[in-house]
Design a protein around this motif. Sequence first.
Motif, short mmCIF file in Angstrom:
data_model
loop_
_atom_site.label_atom_id
_atom_site.label_comp_id
_atom_site.label_asym_id
_atom_site.label_seq_id
_atom_site.Cartn_x
_atom_site.Cartn_y
_atom_site.Cartn_z
N GLY A 267 0.80 -1.22 0.00
CA GLY A 267 0.00 0.00 0.00
C GLY A 267 0.83 1.26 0.00
O GLY A 267 2.05 1.25 -0.15
N SER A 268 0.15 2.37 0.16
CA SER A 268 0.79 3.69 0.25
C SER A 268 0.09 4.46 1.37
O SER A 268 -1.13 4.66 1.31
N PRO A 269 0.85 4.84 2.43
CA PRO A 269 2.30 4.69 2.56
C PRO A 269 2.70 3.24 2.80
O PRO A 269 1.95 2.47 3.39
N SER A 270 3.89 2.92 2.33
CA SER A 270 4.42 1.57 2.47
C SER A 270 5.16 1.43 3.79
O SER A 270 5.82 2.37 4.24
N PRO A 271 5.12 0.26 4.43
CA PRO A 271 5.92 0.06 5.63
C PRO A 271 7.41 0.22 5.37
O PRO A 271 8.17 0.57 6.27
N GLN A 272 7.84 -0.01 4.13
CA GLN A 272 9.25 0.13 3.81
C GLN A 272 9.74 1.57 4.01
O GLN A 272 10.91 1.80 4.29
N SER A 273 8.81 2.53 3.92
CA SER A 273 9.21 3.94 4.02
C SER A 273 9.59 4.35 5.44
O SER A 273 10.06 5.47 5.64
N CYS A 274 9.37 3.48 6.42
CA CYS A 274 9.81 3.82 7.78
C CYS A 274 11.02 3.01 8.21
O CYS A 274 11.46 3.10 9.36
N VAL A 275 11.58 2.22 7.30
CA VAL A 275 12.70 1.34 7.64
C VAL A 275 14.02 2.07 7.38
O VAL A 275 14.28 2.50 6.25
N PRO A 276 14.89 2.22 8.39
CA PRO A 276 16.15 2.93 8.20
C PRO A 276 17.10 2.18 7.26
O PRO A 276 16.97 0.97 7.05
N SER A 277 18.06 2.89 6.75
CA SER A 277 19.09 2.28 5.90
C SER A 277 19.82 1.19 6.69
O SER A 277 20.14 1.38 7.87
#
Length: 219
Positions: free
Chosen positions: A159-169
């Motif tokens: 989805g959007s927002p994606s959970p990946q967008s809160c994962v740090p480098s």
Amino acid sequence: MAAALVHEHQPEMVSLNEVCRSDLRPLEQALSAGFPKAAVATAFAPAKDRQTQAPVRCQNGQEFGDGVLLVVARPEGGARTDSGLYPAQDLQDTEERVWVCIHLAAGLSACTTHTSSTDAAVALNQCRYLLDSVVPMISRRGGVGPIIIGADLNLAARGSPSPQSCVPSGYQRTDDGGLQDVMVGPDLRVRGHWVLDMHGTTDHPGLLVDVDLRPPSVG
């Protein structure tokens, strides 16, 4: 059903969301049966009622919230726990969301959270706060090493927002194809994952993730 799956797969960490406090006890017993020479550390954090600031209650009267269990290979090393309330909450939701972690003396930390189910933007904000603020804060206080977070982020996998967008480098993430995620820090790597049928006992499947330490870098 959860205890049966613990007996079958013998995980070393279990995260629980939307549970009653007493639900941890049978799973602690199930973990202990699989690791008889180890101890099991447990932590629970109740969600807060916005109006009363008292713990949210299950229908049976017990506190309702999130829990995490972690096998302690060296019981003499001990464990400590941390938990907290997110500063960002959905003001239309009566349930205020929390996070909870266990930290072993050996350095491994295990956390869980159940972020906002009523506002994806708030859920994303809470996920970012956990990873960008809470983890560094507890690291400064006690030297957190490898970290595993098992959570119901309420952010759809595609989805959007994606959970990946809160994962740090440097972190890795895997999910159940729905709303549940496991994230691991740079010292760990995900080797595989399996979605487990809970046979209608919950509104989510189980998520089993195989994680190991990354080999040391060369050079």
